[in-house]
Design a protein around this motif. Structure first.
Motif, PDB file in Angstrom:
ATOM      1  N   GLU A 103       0.651  -1.278   0.112  1.00 55.62           N
ATOM      2  CA  GLU A 103      -0.209   0.138   0.007  1.00 55.62           C
ATOM      3  C   GLU A 103       0.879   1.284   0.091  1.00 55.62           C
ATOM      4  O   GLU A 103       1.658   1.337   0.909  1.00 55.62           O
ATOM      5  CB  GLU A 103      -0.890   0.128   1.219  1.00 55.62           C
ATOM      6  CG  GLU A 103      -1.927  -1.198   1.249  1.00 55.62           C
ATOM      7  CD  GLU A 103      -2.698  -1.237   2.470  1.00 55.62           C
ATOM      8  OE1 GLU A 103      -2.447  -0.041   3.303  1.00 55.62           O
ATOM      9  OE2 GLU A 103      -3.727  -1.933   2.706  1.00 55.62           O
ATOM     10  N   LEU A 104       0.393   2.062  -1.097  1.00 51.88           N
ATOM     11  CA  LEU A 104       1.387   3.335  -0.883  1.00 51.88           C
ATOM     12  C   LEU A 104       0.220   4.585  -1.258  1.00 51.88           C
ATOM     13  O   LEU A 104      -0.700   4.414  -1.673  1.00 51.88           O
ATOM     14  CB  LEU A 104       2.297   3.247  -2.290  1.00 51.88           C
ATOM     15  CG  LEU A 104       3.495   2.139  -2.307  1.00 51.88           C
ATOM     16  CD1 LEU A 104       4.207   2.334  -3.542  1.00 51.88           C
ATOM     17  CD2 LEU A 104       4.414   2.479  -0.956  1.00 51.88           C
ATOM     18  N   PHE A 105       0.781   5.872  -1.114  1.00 47.30           N
ATOM     19  CA  PHE A 105      -0.059   7.051  -1.223  1.00 47.30           C
ATOM     20  C   PHE A 105       0.472   7.605  -2.391  1.00 47.30           C
ATOM     21  O   PHE A 105       1.409   7.590  -2.971  1.00 47.30           O
ATOM     22  CB  PHE A 105       0.271   7.890   0.004  1.00 47.30           C
ATOM     23  CG  PHE A 105      -0.878   7.827   0.697  1.00 47.30           C
ATOM     24  CD1 PHE A 105      -1.972   7.378   0.731  1.00 47.30           C
ATOM     25  CD2 PHE A 105      -0.427   8.088   2.337  1.00 47.30           C
ATOM     26  CE1 PHE A 105      -2.972   7.388   1.679  1.00 47.30           C
ATOM     27  CE2 PHE A 105      -1.537   8.124   3.168  1.00 47.30           C
ATOM     28  CZ  PHE A 105      -2.815   7.563   2.820  1.00 47.30           C
ATOM     29  N   THR A 106      -0.759   8.313  -3.369  1.00 45.10           N
ATOM     30  CA  THR A 106      -0.239   8.910  -4.380  1.00 45.10           C
ATOM     31  C   THR A 106      -1.392  10.109  -4.631  1.00 45.10           C
ATOM     32  O   THR A 106      -2.451  10.128  -3.799  1.00 45.10           O
ATOM     33  CB  THR A 106      -0.442   8.090  -5.676  1.00 45.10           C
ATOM     34  OG1 THR A 106      -0.008   8.726  -6.890  1.00 45.10           O
ATOM     35  CG2 THR A 106      -1.843   7.412  -5.875  1.00 45.10           C
ATOM     36  N   ILE A 111      -2.430   5.116 -12.487  1.00 46.66           N
ATOM     37  CA  ILE A 111      -1.119   4.753 -12.212  1.00 46.66           C
ATOM     38  C   ILE A 111      -1.221   3.314 -12.560  1.00 46.66           C
ATOM     39  O   ILE A 111      -2.095   2.605 -12.185  1.00 46.66           O
ATOM     40  CB  ILE A 111      -0.579   5.036 -10.828  1.00 46.66           C
ATOM     41  CG1 ILE A 111      -0.172   6.375 -10.922  1.00 46.66           C
ATOM     42  CG2 ILE A 111       0.482   3.965 -10.485  1.00 46.66           C
ATOM     43  CD1 ILE A 111       0.563   6.559  -9.424  1.00 46.66           C
ATOM     44  N   ARG A 112      -0.010   2.707 -13.266  1.00 44.40           N
ATOM     45  CA  ARG A 112       0.157   1.321 -13.321  1.00 44.40           C
ATOM     46  C   ARG A 112       1.384   0.764 -12.981  1.00 44.40           C
ATOM     47  O   ARG A 112       2.650   1.759 -12.890  1.00 44.40           O
ATOM     48  CB  ARG A 112      -0.052   0.555 -14.937  1.00 44.40           C
ATOM     49  CG  ARG A 112       0.990   1.134 -15.854  1.00 44.40           C
ATOM     50  CD  ARG A 112       0.665   0.917 -17.175  1.00 44.40           C
ATOM     51  NE  ARG A 112       1.584   1.369 -18.083  1.00 44.40           N
ATOM     52  CZ  ARG A 112       2.573   0.457 -18.657  1.00 44.40           C
ATOM     53  NH1 ARG A 112       2.635  -0.751 -18.375  1.00 44.40           N
ATOM     54  NH2 ARG A 112       3.432   0.998 -19.540  1.00 44.40           N
ATOM     55  N   VAL A 123      -3.314  -4.023  -9.836  1.00 52.72           N
ATOM     56  CA  VAL A 123      -3.303  -2.706  -9.011  1.00 52.72           C
ATOM     57  C   VAL A 123      -4.634  -2.406  -8.780  1.00 52.72           C
ATOM     58  O   VAL A 123      -5.808  -2.716  -9.485  1.00 52.72           O
ATOM     59  CB  VAL A 123      -2.697  -1.609  -9.998  1.00 52.72           C
ATOM     60  CG1 VAL A 123      -3.005  -0.127  -9.056  1.00 52.72           C
ATOM     61  CG2 VAL A 123      -1.391  -1.730 -10.369  1.00 52.72           C
ATOM     62  N   GLN A 124      -5.250  -1.767  -7.605  1.00 48.17           N
ATOM     63  CA  GLN A 124      -6.157  -1.287  -6.973  1.00 48.17           C
ATOM     64  C   GLN A 124      -5.878   0.126  -6.479  1.00 48.17           C
ATOM     65  O   GLN A 124      -5.390   0.166  -5.607  1.00 48.17           O
ATOM     66  CB  GLN A 124      -6.870  -2.227  -6.018  1.00 48.17           C
ATOM     67  CG  GLN A 124      -8.297  -1.803  -5.556  1.00 48.17           C
ATOM     68  CD  GLN A 124      -8.954  -2.848  -4.590  1.00 48.17           C
ATOM     69  OE1 GLN A 124      -8.792  -3.909  -4.727  1.00 48.17           O
ATOM     70  NE2 GLN A 124      -9.749  -2.396  -3.481  1.00 48.17           N
ATOM     71  N   LYS A 145      -5.156   5.759  -2.345  1.00 48.04           N
ATOM     72  CA  LYS A 145      -4.189   4.696  -1.919  1.00 48.04           C
ATOM     73  C   LYS A 145      -4.171   3.759  -2.967  1.00 48.04           C
ATOM     74  O   LYS A 145      -4.897   3.314  -3.427  1.00 48.04           O
ATOM     75  CB  LYS A 145      -4.915   4.053  -0.683  1.00 48.04           C
ATOM     76  CG  LYS A 145      -4.081   2.820  -0.218  1.00 48.04           C
ATOM     77  CD  LYS A 145      -4.842   2.074   0.670  1.00 48.04           C
ATOM     78  CE  LYS A 145      -5.070   2.932   1.946  1.00 48.04           C
ATOM     79  NZ  LYS A 145      -5.874   1.875   2.985  1.00 48.04           N
ATOM     80  N   ILE A 146      -2.920   3.468  -3.384  1.00 45.96           N
ATOM     81  CA  ILE A 146      -2.530   2.649  -4.421  1.00 45.96           C
ATOM     82  C   ILE A 146      -2.094   1.118  -3.837  1.00 45.96           C
ATOM     83  O   ILE A 146      -1.138   1.167  -2.904  1.00 45.96           O
ATOM     84  CB  ILE A 146      -1.236   3.068  -5.420  1.00 45.96           C
ATOM     85  CG1 ILE A 146      -1.741   4.375  -5.846  1.00 45.96           C
ATOM     86  CG2 ILE A 146      -0.929   2.226  -6.247  1.00 45.96           C
ATOM     87  CD1 ILE A 146      -2.748   4.004  -6.924  1.00 45.96           C
ATOM     88  N   MET A 147      -2.678   0.201  -4.086  1.00 51.99           N
ATOM     89  CA  MET A 147      -2.406  -1.250  -3.722  1.00 51.99           C
ATOM     90  C   MET A 147      -2.132  -2.034  -4.855  1.00 51.99           C
ATOM     91  O   MET A 147      -2.711  -2.050  -5.788  1.00 51.99           O
ATOM     92  CB  MET A 147      -3.613  -1.506  -2.958  1.00 51.99           C
ATOM     93  CG  MET A 147      -4.126  -0.804  -1.877  1.00 51.99           C
ATOM     94  SD  MET A 147      -5.989  -1.345  -1.201  1.00 51.99           S
ATOM     95  CE  MET A 147      -5.643  -2.947  -0.790  1.00 51.99           C
ATOM     96  N   PHE A 148      -0.857  -2.949  -4.716  1.00 51.76           N
ATOM     97  CA  PHE A 148      -0.616  -3.843  -5.839  1.00 51.76           C
ATOM     98  C   PHE A 148      -0.155  -5.017  -5.126  1.00 51.76           C
ATOM     99  O   PHE A 148       0.504  -5.021  -4.008  1.00 51.76           O
ATOM    100  CB  PHE A 148       0.628  -3.332  -6.640  1.00 51.76           C
ATOM    101  CG  PHE A 148       1.772  -2.732  -6.226  1.00 51.76           C
ATOM    102  CD1 PHE A 148       2.763  -3.548  -6.295  1.00 51.76           C
ATOM    103  CD2 PHE A 148       1.694  -1.543  -5.458  1.00 51.76           C
ATOM    104  CE1 PHE A 148       4.025  -3.471  -5.639  1.00 51.76           C
ATOM    105  CE2 PHE A 148       2.887  -1.022  -4.946  1.00 51.76           C
ATOM    106  CZ  PHE A 148       4.148  -2.032  -5.161  1.00 51.76           C
ATOM    107  N   ALA A 149      -0.117  -6.152  -5.782  1.00 52.00           N
ATOM    108  CA  ALA A 149       0.164  -7.658  -5.289  1.00 52.00           C
ATOM    109  C   ALA A 149       1.661  -7.637  -5.565  1.00 52.00           C
ATOM    110  O   ALA A 149       1.838  -7.725  -6.989  1.00 52.00           O
ATOM    111  CB  ALA A 149      -0.976  -8.507  -5.504  1.00 52.00           C
TER     112      ALA A 149
END
Length: 600
Positions: A103-106, A111-112, A123-124, A145-149
């Motif tokens: 989890e990150l902030f943007t 965004i990809r 990405v979510q 909030k950017i979430m990626f697996a």
């Protein structure tokens, strides 16, 4: 080396029972917090220097990466948002591969993210929201909030690149909420990439590949779990209440409940004004119940395949007891009620510092404070058919009030002095964030290892429980590379080991061995490795979701290629020990520690 020695000395000085237990006066606690914070920042500097050294030209001396530590609702490191052009380094410090949701902030939702193989990862984009005192949830237009697996091999550094995309709506979460609003900007606009839909009347259902969860329409708390594999419906009722503290012998050290009115419904003033918000996307689906500022309760499911996360139910409790003396003399707890027949009086299995598991029988004839036990990593209840495991990210108290129940102590405020030397009450006004995983597992009746389980034979957690517990105890290390210095990173993936450890062997520590009191006498070619055999029960089936070695025997050359000699020594590494060429199950038994002194 100076920062490392300083950090170790500070940690050694803080190994005091009052520091570990938190039973300190407010002034001493501030001093301890300052020392801990300075030590943490020194450790971050060491990590930044080593990650930079591993991923760039060895002649470069200054680190170019920045440590990023984040927990939802709490920023621990310096606030930092990512944007297209930035890179992210993710380090898996565990000895087994790890599937994690980062989890990150943007400020830019379109965004990809691509991995080291130049492939897009899932990405979510979730909204950032806050509760308004007007009983409205306000969704931010400035931050997302950017979430990626990610799937990271053991002890490996992996690079992910942030790119821009025009297809924002494919990754944005859908919001279901009644009392939600988009914050207005300076121009009065309210455009948002998110779609807000109303929540229909009746019980709420969330689904993943493994579970269907049903939430009570009146409380917003979980009440039923349906396993899709077996179509079994299991009652799992969650609620929050508080023990009422006594006026005597209750304080920082002592728990003493009021015998007249021992339990209080702390959520009663908010039950008519509570709010619900649902976020659903390609990676996670979560349901949040907002009880004013006092409690934000979130249940999350992971929409991922072939991962232990898919079997877990994530629960997060954000608690704010407000400024003292509000909500005084309370011991807030979360209860989980099931239909598991774990005896009457009930029996709870708890861990002892994460190294072994002990059954505790609740004595119903005594008061509740006589039946609260400490749990470090996980606790579970079971019968002959099923087991409920609760995994925690920090030590806390656990008990039960009746059969089939687990009660977890979350937060407390006691303003009385218990006469144990502190000379003050407990009036901390800061919020707290409690994280838990819940696992509902069935015992296998066709196991070739053991007969049908009973309360006396099963004393070990499952493989999934160990995996999730390690993920809680050792967070994924995230380092951000600014887009102006991304050229310094020369490697997209850096594996620090080439071996595969057995599934139940955990690398607890691996460091340079200091042969003496000062670092001047250290030997750069001598290392100290501590292994922990985290055994798991064979009575609960598990899929091979994590790549690991099923052979319990270990070849020294396979896990330590290039080592000259390896000795089995004591925990501190001060004894010369005996030379080893292989490790079998007899010399490294379940729940034991093994220390190796390595000469390269």
């Amino acid at each position: 080396m100076i920062l490392l020695t300083k950090s170790r000395e500070t940690v050694a000085r803080l190994q005091d029972r009052n520091v570990i237990g938190g039973t300190l006066t407010s002034n001493v606690l501030r001093y301890v917090l300052e020392n801990i914070w300075m030590t943490v920042k020194d450790c971050w500097k060491i990590q930044e220097a080593m990650i930079s050294w591993f991923t760039t030209n060895k002649t470069r001396k200054n680190p170019y990466v920045r440590k990023y530590v984040y927990r939802d609702g709490e920023f621990i490191s310096v606030f930092r948002t990512i944007s297209p052009g930035d890179n992210v380094l993710v380090f898996n410090s565990l000895s087994h591969e790890r599937y994690e949701i980062i989890e990150l902030f943007t400020k830019i939702p379109n965004i990809r993210i691509i991995d080291h193989n130049k492939k897009d990862v899932t990405v979510q984009v979730n909204p950032i929201w806050k509760y308004n005192p007007k009983n409205v949830v306000v969704i931010s237009k400035q931050f997302y909030k950017i979430m990626f697996a990610v799937l990271i091999p053991p002890l490996t550094i992996e690079l992910f690149k942030i790119k821009e995309t025009s297809m924002t709506t494919l990754n944005t979460a859908t919001i279901y909420c009644v009392h939600c609003m988009i914050e207005e900007d300076m121009s009065g606009g309210i455009y948002s990439p998110f779609t807000i839909q109303p929540i229909e009347l009746g019980d709420v259902q969330l689904e993943s590949y493994k579970h269907r969860l049903i939430f009570d329409e009146h409380t917003g708390f979980l009440k039923t779990v349906i396993e899709k594999d077996t179509l079994t419906e299991k009652p799992v009722v969650i609620d929050y209440k508080a023990f009422t503290g006594s006026y005597v012998n209750a304080g920082v050290f002592l728990l003493n409940t009021n015998t007249t009115k021992p339990i209080r419904d702390i959520l009663k003033p908010y039950r008519t004004t509570k709010l619900f918000i649902i976020l659903t996307g390609p990676l996670t689906t979560e349901f949040t119940s907002v009880y004013g500022q006092l409690l934000h309760h979130t249940v999350k499911l992971f929409n991922v395949l072939n991962s232990p996360l898919s079997s877990a139910i994530y629960i997060e409790s954000k608690i704010d007891l407000d400024v003292s003396p509000s909500n005084r003399d309370l011991e807030l707890f979360m209860s989980i009620q099931t239909d598991i027949s774990n005896g009457n009086p009930p029996e709870i299995h708890i861990d002892n510092n994460g190294f072994q598991y002990t059954p505790r029988t609740i004595n119903v004839t005594r008061r509740i404070e006589s039946n609260v036990y400490p749990v470090t990593t996980l606790s579970y209840i079971q019968d002959r058919k099923q087991r409920l495991t609760v995994i925690t990210d920090h030590a806390q108290g656990v008990t039960a009030l009746q059969e089939g129940q687990i009660v977890l102590m979350l937060d407390r405020r006691v303003l009385f002095d218990d006469g144990r030397g502190v000379n003050e009450g407990l009036a901390d006004s800061g919020g707290s964030c409690q994280r838990h995983y819940i696992l509902l597992e069935n015992f296998s009746r066709t196991s070739k290892y053991y007969p049908v389980p009973n309360s006396k034979s099963v004393q070990l957690p499952s493989f999934r429980a160990n995996y999730l517990s390690n993920a809680f105890n050792y967070d994924t290390d995230i380092f951000i590379i600014d887009k102006n210095v991304t050229g310094y990173c020369l490697y997209a993936i850096v594996p620090l080991i080439k071996a595969t450890y057995p599934c139940d062997v955990f690398l607890l520590s691996y460091r340079t061995f200091l042969d003496g009191i000062t670092s001047k006498r250290s030997s750069s070619n001598v290392g100290l490795m501590i292994l922990h055999r985290q055994s798991f029960t064979c009575q609960i089936n598990y899929e091979s979701l994590v790549h690991c070695d099923v052979d319990p025997n270990i070849s020294i050359q396979s896990i330590l290629p290039g080592s000259r000699t390896v000795f089995k020594t004591n925990l501190a590494g001060t004894n010369k020990g005996t030379r080893l060429k292989y490790i079998n199950l007899e010399m490294f038994q379940p729940m034991e520690l093994l220390t190796l002194r390595i000469f390269s």
